[in-house]
Design a protein around this motif. Structure first.
Motif, mmCIF file in Angstrom:
data_model
loop_
_atom_site.group_PDB
_atom_site.id
_atom_site.type_symbol
_atom_site.label_atom_id
_atom_site.label_comp_id
_atom_site.label_asym_id
_atom_site.label_seq_id
_atom_site.Cartn_x
_atom_site.Cartn_y
_atom_site.Cartn_z
ATOM 1 N N ASP A 33 0.813 -1.210 0.000
ATOM 2 C CA ASP A 33 0.000 0.000 0.000
ATOM 3 C C ASP A 33 0.850 1.266 0.000
ATOM 4 O OD1 ASP A 33 -2.290 -1.474 -0.072
ATOM 5 O OD2 ASP A 33 -2.753 -1.270 2.068
ATOM 6 N N GLY A 34 2.158 1.100 -0.074
ATOM 7 C CA GLY A 34 3.050 2.241 -0.184
ATOM 8 C C GLY A 34 3.624 2.743 1.118
ATOM 9 N N LEU A 35 3.392 2.040 2.212
ATOM 10 C CA LEU A 35 3.923 2.465 3.502
ATOM 11 C C LEU A 35 5.333 1.924 3.712
ATOM 12 C CD1 LEU A 35 0.879 1.898 5.889
ATOM 13 C CD2 LEU A 35 1.597 4.015 4.785
ATOM 14 N N LYS A 36 6.161 2.700 4.398
ATOM 15 C CA LYS A 36 7.444 2.212 4.881
ATOM 16 C C LYS A 36 7.185 1.564 6.236
ATOM 17 C CE LYS A 36 10.024 5.890 2.561
ATOM 18 N NZ LYS A 36 10.866 7.110 2.754
ATOM 19 N N VAL A 37 7.307 0.243 6.272
ATOM 20 C CA VAL A 37 6.902 -0.527 7.443
ATOM 21 C C VAL A 37 8.147 -1.025 8.176
ATOM 22 C CG1 VAL A 37 5.447 -2.390 8.288
ATOM 23 C CG2 VAL A 37 4.915 -1.303 6.103
ATOM 24 N N GLN A 38 8.248 -0.671 9.448
ATOM 25 C CA GLN A 38 9.386 -1.130 10.256
ATOM 26 C C GLN A 38 8.974 -2.318 11.116
ATOM 27 O OE1 GLN A 38 12.758 -0.250 10.547
ATOM 28 N NE2 GLN A 38 12.651 -2.176 11.681
ATOM 29 N N PRO A 39 9.573 -3.506 10.876
ATOM 30 C CA PRO A 39 9.249 -4.663 11.713
ATOM 31 C C PRO A 39 10.162 -4.758 12.932
ATOM 32 C CG PRO A 39 10.513 -5.348 9.791
ATOM 33 C CD PRO A 39 10.398 -3.861 9.717
ATOM 34 N N PHE A 40 9.628 -5.316 14.001
ATOM 35 C CA PHE A 40 10.397 -5.642 15.195
ATOM 36 C C PHE A 40 9.944 -7.004 15.701
ATOM 37 C CE2 PHE A 40 10.674 -0.928 15.589
ATOM 38 C CZ PHE A 40 12.059 -0.797 15.679
ATOM 39 N N LYS A 41 10.777 -7.606 16.540
ATOM 40 C CA LYS A 41 10.433 -8.854 17.224
ATOM 41 C C LYS A 41 10.652 -8.668 18.704
ATOM 42 C CE LYS A 41 9.615 -13.299 17.907
ATOM 43 N NZ LYS A 41 8.355 -13.981 17.561
ATOM 44 N N SER A 42 9.657 -8.981 19.513
ATOM 45 C CA SER A 42 9.807 -8.931 20.960
ATOM 46 C C SER A 42 10.265 -10.293 21.452
ATOM 47 C CB SER A 42 8.480 -8.551 21.630
ATOM 48 O OG SER A 42 8.641 -8.444 23.025
ATOM 49 N N PRO A 44 13.788 -13.099 22.457
ATOM 50 C CA PRO A 44 15.059 -13.591 21.924
ATOM 51 C C PRO A 44 14.863 -14.599 20.794
ATOM 52 C CG PRO A 44 14.527 -14.759 23.927
ATOM 53 C CD PRO A 44 13.412 -13.766 23.719
ATOM 54 N N ASP A 45 14.651 -14.114 19.618
ATOM 55 C CA ASP A 45 14.407 -14.969 18.450
ATOM 56 C C ASP A 45 15.432 -14.656 17.375
ATOM 57 O OD1 ASP A 45 13.113 -15.527 15.685
ATOM 58 O OD2 ASP A 45 11.793 -16.594 17.066
ATOM 59 N N TYR A 46 16.085 -15.703 16.831
ATOM 60 C CA TYR A 46 17.119 -15.497 15.823
ATOM 61 C C TYR A 46 16.585 -15.646 14.401
ATOM 62 C CZ TYR A 46 18.945 -17.962 19.967
ATOM 63 O OH TYR A 46 19.147 -18.424 21.241
ATOM 64 N N ILE A 47 15.400 -16.230 14.249
ATOM 65 C CA ILE A 47 14.935 -16.636 12.923
ATOM 66 C C ILE A 47 13.898 -15.673 12.352
ATOM 67 C CG2 ILE A 47 13.775 -18.491 11.638
ATOM 68 C CD1 ILE A 47 15.009 -20.489 13.557
ATOM 69 N N ASP A 48 12.916 -15.273 13.164
ATOM 70 C CA ASP A 48 11.823 -14.442 12.664
ATOM 71 C C ASP A 48 12.277 -13.137 12.004
ATOM 72 O OD1 ASP A 48 9.958 -16.301 13.367
ATOM 73 O OD2 ASP A 48 9.225 -15.254 15.132
ATOM 74 N N PRO A 49 13.300 -12.425 12.538
ATOM 75 C CA PRO A 49 13.671 -11.160 11.900
ATOM 76 C C PRO A 49 14.032 -11.278 10.419
ATOM 77 C CG PRO A 49 14.580 -11.216 14.106
ATOM 78 C CD PRO A 49 13.987 -12.582 13.840
ATOM 79 N N ALA A 50 14.603 -12.397 10.001
ATOM 80 C CA ALA A 50 14.926 -12.564 8.582
ATOM 81 C C ALA A 50 13.656 -12.695 7.739
ATOM 82 C CB ALA A 50 15.814 -13.795 8.385
ATOM 83 N N PHE A 51 12.636 -13.354 8.266
ATOM 84 C CA PHE A 51 11.346 -13.421 7.576
ATOM 85 C C PHE A 51 10.701 -12.032 7.514
ATOM 86 C CE2 PHE A 51 11.817 -17.909 8.550
ATOM 87 C CZ PHE A 51 11.228 -18.532 7.459
ATOM 88 N N HIS A 52 10.790 -11.289 8.612
ATOM 89 C CA HIS A 52 10.248 -9.926 8.620
ATOM 90 C C HIS A 52 10.893 -9.073 7.528
ATOM 91 C CE1 HIS A 52 9.340 -10.308 13.240
ATOM 92 N NE2 HIS A 52 8.615 -11.133 12.498
ATOM 93 N N ARG A 53 12.210 -9.174 7.422
ATOM 94 C CA ARG A 53 12.920 -8.365 6.436
ATOM 95 C C ARG A 53 12.459 -8.715 5.024
ATOM 96 N NH1 ARG A 53 19.232 -6.689 6.514
ATOM 97 N NH2 ARG A 53 19.224 -5.442 4.608
ATOM 98 N N SER A 60 14.696 -6.098 10.502
ATOM 99 C CA SER A 60 13.914 -6.241 11.723
ATOM 100 C C SER A 60 14.864 -6.391 12.904
ATOM 101 C CB SER A 60 13.004 -7.467 11.622
ATOM 102 O OG SER A 60 12.262 -7.660 12.807
ATOM 103 N N PHE A 61 14.468 -5.848 14.055
ATOM 104 C CA PHE A 61 15.320 -5.866 15.241
ATOM 105 C C PHE A 61 14.553 -6.405 16.438
ATOM 106 C CE2 PHE A 61 16.897 -2.650 12.395
ATOM 107 C CZ PHE A 61 18.271 -2.788 12.450
#
Length: 436
Positions: A33-42, A44-53, A60-61
């Motif tokens: 939809d044209g938004l700049k979307v910043q993902p985060f993970k709450s 201690p997860d090593y895997i999800d941030p790569a999917f977010h990116r 993702s941080f």
């Protein structure tokens, strides 16, 4: 005082409700939809941030109220600069954390949402219930009234009649329904023993994420979700400083678990990250001040690592005069040997005497607090660190000098102390932050 971009926390009553599918679909749909979307993970997860990116197109941080002090949390939050909206994914259940308070809290997603001012979108699996799901939603909404609550997404709804009944319960409880997702068996992401497979290993990740976005767009009120986003006041922060100026970091399918806030902080402070692939038998850069082997899945590639003689020789040469550090899988790769699930013994780098086995799996999970007996990654002996351990290996021998005194989140000692031998160090825990 300025505010950061408005955000939401995608959470759930428990693991396995489908919140990762919702998270990835929502990230992509909003980006489309044209938004700049910043993902985060709450958490201690090593895997999800790569999917977010992959879904959002932005790194993702991780937030972690147990391991991170307020300054570091502020530094992580600063990574949303320039975004239009923040979408964070919780871990486990919304209020799940540990029993003993850490740096900022107990490690729950609710704490992150409260600290950042992000309303919670609760993903509820309504399979096997209808109006009763509203009692769950109402309990989560009222458990801590200070936590902002946006509403619910009902997942795995079996039929229009099922939806009507579930909505009836939510209306009665005064809980807003932001979407209803029909039950589909093709939406689960592939998993292995540490959870999801790595994003880089997904056979068709782009198609999967695009499918999730279409599914969310068809069944969720995106306008209502955007309108629900909110944020608290900004707090000043900073990311960690680098342990060296030139860091050779193993990066491939065997070594990929790095906390993004660490690497981003190192780069921002001027450090040069020089990736190399042990699986491709690449040597770390000879000019590196430090060689770092992060965690990952060395047990799936033990044969290739054992045959990577150029990489191993260069690692040994580097260790003669400069530091080498390994975390979890990287620690195992620095050891004497790794025994795979079939019982085959593979020779590793031999810089430490550690021998680990996956033939008989043993589950190691939880936060770790450590007091160093020797220097590591730029920290002096006596430094207090916080991290997280998650692996299934059995330790057959760990003969070298213990690197640290290590305890769990409650301070109870754990036997996995890590090792130090000359310039080589290794830990089973993944470093998150220095304790304040």
């Amino acid at each position: 005082m300025t505010t950061r971009p408005p955000g939401l926390m995608i959470s759930a009553p428990s693991s396995g409700t489908g919140k990762t599918t919702v998270m990835l679909g929502l990230l992509r749909a909003l980006a489309e939809d044209g938004l700049k979307v910043q993902p985060f993970k709450s958490g201690p997860d090593y895997i999800d941030p790569a999917f977010h990116r992959a879904a959002a197109g932005r790194p993702s941080f991780n937030f972690d109220t147990w391991a991170m002090n307020p300054t570091l949390i502020g530094g992580v939050a600063d990574q949303s600069t320039g975004a239009d909206i923040v979408i964070a994914e919780g871990s486990m259940g919304l209020f799940d954390g540990v029993a003993t308070r850490g740096e900022t809290g107990f490690g729950s997603s609710a704490e992150t949402a409260l600290k950042m001012g992000w309303p919670v979108v609760l993903v509820i699996d309504v399979g096997g219930q209808a109006q009763s799901a509203a009692a769950t939603a109402l309990g989560f909404k009222s458990y801590n009234p200070d936590v902002p609550f946006a509403g619910v997404i009902l997942n795995r709804c079996a039929s229009p009649r099922h939806e009507r009944l579930a909505r009836l319960g939510m209306d009665h409880a005064g809980v807003k329904v932001l979407g209803v997702l029909p039950r589909r068996g093709d939406l689960a992401l592939p998993e292995r023993h540490l959870g999801l497979i790595q994003a880089s290993e997904h056979p068709d990740l782009e198609a999967a994420i695009a499918g999730y976005a279409t599914f969310l767009r068809d069944n969720v009120d995106l306008d209502a979700i955007r309108d629900a986003a909110a944020s608290g006041p900004a707090q000043s922060g900073a990311l960690p400083k680098p342990p060296a100026q030139r860091i050779a970091m193993a990066q491939d399918a065997a070594f990929s678990f790095t906390y993004p806030h660490l690497v981003e902080g190192w780069r921002a402070a001027g450090a040069v990250i020089m990736p190399f692939s042990p699986l491709a038998d690449e040597a770390p850069d000879a000019d590196a001040d430090l060689v770092w082997l992060p965690g990952g899945y060395p047990e799936l590639h033990a044969g290739k690592l054992a045959a990577a003689t150029r990489y191993q020789a260069a690692l040994r040469d580097h260790a003669l005069s400069k530091p080498v550090h390994g975390e979890c899988g990287g620690y195992m790769a620095l050891g004497e040997a790794l025994i795979d699930k079939d019982g085959t013994r593979h020779q590793m780098a031999g810089l430490l005497g550690l021998v680990t086995s996956y033939e008989k799996r043993k589950f190691h999970l939880g936060y770790r607090q450590a007091t160093l007996n020797a220097p590591m990654l730029g920290f002096e002996a006596g430094a207090k660190l916080r991290g997280h351990e998650f692996h299934y290996s059995t330790i057959l021998q760990e003969p070298d000098a213990p690197l640290a005194q290590v305890g769990d989140a409650d301070g109870n000692p754990v036997p996995e102390t890590g090792s130090v031998k000359g310039n080589v160090t290794g830990t089973f825990f993944h470093l998150i932050a220095e304790a304040s």
